[in-house]
Scaffold this active site. Structure first.
Site, mmCIF file in Angstrom:
data_model
loop_
_atom_site.group_PDB
_atom_site.id
_atom_site.type_symbol
_atom_site.label_atom_id
_atom_site.label_comp_id
_atom_site.label_asym_id
_atom_site.label_seq_id
_atom_site.Cartn_x
_atom_site.Cartn_y
_atom_site.Cartn_z
ATOM 1 N N HIS A 278 34.452 82.654 1.052
ATOM 2 C CA HIS A 278 35.300 81.886 1.947
ATOM 3 C C HIS A 278 36.677 82.541 2.074
ATOM 4 O O HIS A 278 37.012 83.478 1.350
ATOM 5 C CB HIS A 278 35.423 80.452 1.444
ATOM 6 C CG HIS A 278 34.155 79.675 1.573
ATOM 7 N ND1 HIS A 278 34.050 78.331 1.260
ATOM 8 C CD2 HIS A 278 32.906 80.041 1.996
ATOM 9 C CE1 HIS A 278 32.815 77.911 1.476
ATOM 10 N NE2 HIS A 278 32.106 78.925 1.922
ATOM 11 N N GLU B 157 39.650 81.619 1.278
ATOM 12 C CA GLU B 157 40.510 81.567 0.098
ATOM 13 C C GLU B 157 40.189 82.701 -0.874
ATOM 14 O O GLU B 157 41.090 83.337 -1.428
ATOM 15 C CB GLU B 157 40.342 80.221 -0.627
ATOM 16 C CG GLU B 157 40.700 79.013 0.218
ATOM 17 C CD GLU B 157 39.515 78.425 0.953
ATOM 18 O OE1 GLU B 157 39.417 77.187 1.020
ATOM 19 O OE2 GLU B 157 38.675 79.207 1.473
ATOM 20 N N TRP C 229 31.964 89.428 42.596
ATOM 21 C CA TRP C 229 32.852 88.737 41.663
ATOM 22 C C TRP C 229 33.960 87.988 42.362
ATOM 23 O O TRP C 229 34.644 88.533 43.229
ATOM 24 C CB TRP C 229 33.473 89.728 40.678
ATOM 25 C CG TRP C 229 32.462 90.509 39.885
ATOM 26 C CD1 TRP C 229 32.127 91.824 40.045
ATOM 27 C CD2 TRP C 229 31.649 90.013 38.826
ATOM 28 N NE1 TRP C 229 31.159 92.176 39.151
ATOM 29 C CE2 TRP C 229 30.847 91.083 38.387
ATOM 30 C CE3 TRP C 229 31.533 88.771 38.220
ATOM 31 C CZ2 TRP C 229 29.929 90.955 37.354
ATOM 32 C CZ3 TRP C 229 30.624 88.633 37.189
ATOM 33 C CH2 TRP C 229 29.844 89.713 36.766
ATOM 34 N N ARG D 223 32.850 84.356 24.910
ATOM 35 C CA ARG D 223 31.456 84.535 24.516
ATOM 36 C C ARG D 223 31.345 84.934 23.041
ATOM 37 O O ARG D 223 30.464 84.462 22.332
ATOM 38 C CB ARG D 223 30.793 85.618 25.374
ATOM 39 C CG ARG D 223 30.382 85.181 26.759
ATOM 40 C CD ARG D 223 29.683 86.330 27.481
ATOM 41 N NE ARG D 223 29.255 85.959 28.825
ATOM 42 C CZ ARG D 223 28.645 86.775 29.679
ATOM 43 N NH1 ARG D 223 28.406 88.034 29.304
ATOM 44 N NH2 ARG D 223 28.293 86.365 30.873
ATOM 45 N N THR E 211 20.587 79.492 38.221
ATOM 46 C CA THR E 211 21.498 80.615 37.963
ATOM 47 C C THR E 211 20.718 81.847 37.539
ATOM 48 O O THR E 211 21.034 82.973 37.945
ATOM 49 C CB THR E 211 22.512 80.231 36.869
ATOM 50 O OG1 THR E 211 23.300 79.137 37.335
ATOM 51 C CG2 THR E 211 23.431 81.392 36.531
ATOM 52 N N SER F 292 13.780 72.853 34.669
ATOM 53 C CA SER F 292 12.660 71.919 34.882
ATOM 54 C C SER F 292 11.488 72.632 35.549
ATOM 55 O O SER F 292 10.421 72.044 35.711
ATOM 56 C CB SER F 292 13.119 70.754 35.770
ATOM 57 O OG SER F 292 13.611 71.243 37.013
ATOM 58 N N GLY G 278 25.569 77.001 37.167
ATOM 59 C CA GLY G 278 26.050 76.632 38.487
ATOM 60 C C GLY G 278 26.611 75.225 38.496
ATOM 61 O O GLY G 278 26.651 74.530 37.472
ATOM 62 N N LEU H 132 24.452 71.822 37.057
ATOM 63 C CA LEU H 132 24.405 71.574 35.615
ATOM 64 C C LEU H 132 25.794 71.264 35.072
ATOM 65 O O LEU H 132 25.945 70.436 34.172
ATOM 66 C CB LEU H 132 23.808 72.784 34.894
ATOM 67 C CG LEU H 132 23.477 72.615 33.408
ATOM 68 C CD1 LEU H 132 22.576 71.407 33.170
ATOM 69 C CD2 LEU H 132 22.811 73.884 32.863
#
Length: 343
Positions: free
Chosen positions: A54, A56, A179, A193, A205, A233, A280, A283
């Site tokens: 960790h 510490e 873009w 990301r 998408t 779906s 998109g 959602l």
């Protein structure tokens, strides 16, 4: 004797260190720590990966390796999160603090796990170590937000990212390029990301954009690629698209026929603490309507007009943001906010 301004300054340094581990430590929290003696930082560390030492312990080792084994005695340690007091995959950090001879512990956030909250403080105080709580708490809580949501709600924190023109369009007319956002903004998306365990898109998408959803360049260094989640779906997905054919295809998961909420519950059960939604408008709107989006990052390009769909393809729909931060990202306006939950 503590000085509030000095404590906050040192805690900010610990928080900055903690962000280095964000995206690397799940399902554990990202934590930063520094050790200070006579107003000088003598050791620093951050939690680098799940199962590893960790923050510490890294800070204590750093100080003792650079300044000698007795350097930590009587010093102060600044930690973004309450030190653990139980033995898990690693020994308790409270014992490491005691053994190092540290005389004061300054903490940003309290452990959000009710079973552990306050336990670290009790142990330290019983051993005669001074404890100061809630220093730069708001900033420390922001570093902790993925873990806190995962512990308290059992699902990952969801950041929704989108780019649009000033008119709210998410695509440009044919011939004007792919873009909307600038190279600076796209680089910023890489930064986000890297902090997240998974990136999620919808089936639409995937079909239209054929994205890679990968970390590139310096952002890919020393970490596994995020998981790539397709929520759909329709089972008829293009098998030749990048997510199914590139070198990271094993990082792609298709979730079929379940809701966004169900998908987040499933990912939480798998130890995913953060999701970047790059879908998109449909959602995105679903996530906002259902209260499942925790943070919104919007890049507004200096463009009027556009074509196709808008950011939110719904009528009579609003979501108010709070605690907004507005800055420039190259030529774009970068807006970060949190959907207002009400009382």
């Amino acid at each position: 004797m503590s000085d509030t301004v000095t404590d906050e300054r040192f805690m900010q340094t610990a928080i900055e260190l903690g962000f280095r581990g964000l995206g690397m430590t799940s399902p554990n929290p990202a934590v930063g720590a520094i050790i200070v003696r006579d107003g000088t930082i003598i050791g620093e560390g951050w939690h680098q990966k799940a199962g590893g030492p960790h923050a510490e312990v890294h800070a204590i080792r750093d100080a003792q390796e650079r300044h000698g084994p007795e350097s930590t005695r009587g010093a102060t340690i600044y930690i973004t999160l309450e030190p653990c007091s139980t033995h898990g995959r690693t020994p308790p950090c409270t014992s490491a603090i005691q053994n190092a001879g540290l005389s004061r512990v300054v903490v940003g956030s309290t452990d959000p796990n009710p079973a552990h909250a306050g336990g670290g403080y009790d142990f330290l105080r019983k051993t005669g170590i001074e404890v100061t709580l809630g220093v730069a708490e708001k900033e420390a809580d922001y570093l902790l937000r993925f873990f806190r949501n995962y512990i308290t709600k059992g699902r990952p924190w969801v950041i929704a990212k989108t780019a649009a023109t000033l008119s709210g369009h998410t695509t440009l007319p044919e011939g004007e390029g792919q873009w909307i956002s600038s190279p600076t903004s796209r680089e910023d998306v890489q930064r986000i990301r890297r902090q997240c365990d998974a990136i999620m898109i919808g089936g639409e998408t995937l079909r239209l954009d054929n994205p890679f959803l990968t970390l590139r360049g310096k952002w890919a260094a020393d970490r596994e690629q995020p998981r790539r989640i397709v929520l759909t779906s329709d089972t008829k997905l293009p098998e030749t698209h990048h997510l199914f054919t590139d070198e990271f295809s094993d990082r792609t998961t298709v979730l079929e026929g379940i809701t966004l909420e169900e998908s987040l519950e499933q990912l939480g059960a798998e130890g995913v603490t953060s999701v970047l939604l790059e879908s998109g408008g449909r959602l995105l709107a679903q996530g906002l309507e259902s209260g499942l989006i925790d943070e919104l990052v919007l890049y507004l390009a200096p463009i009027v007009g556009g074509c196709g769909k808008k950011t939110i393809p719904l009528q009579d729909f609003t979501t108010r943001l709070e605690n907004m931060d507005v800055s420039m990202s190259g030529p774009d306006i970068r807006i970060t906010g949190f959907p207002f939950r009400g009382k």
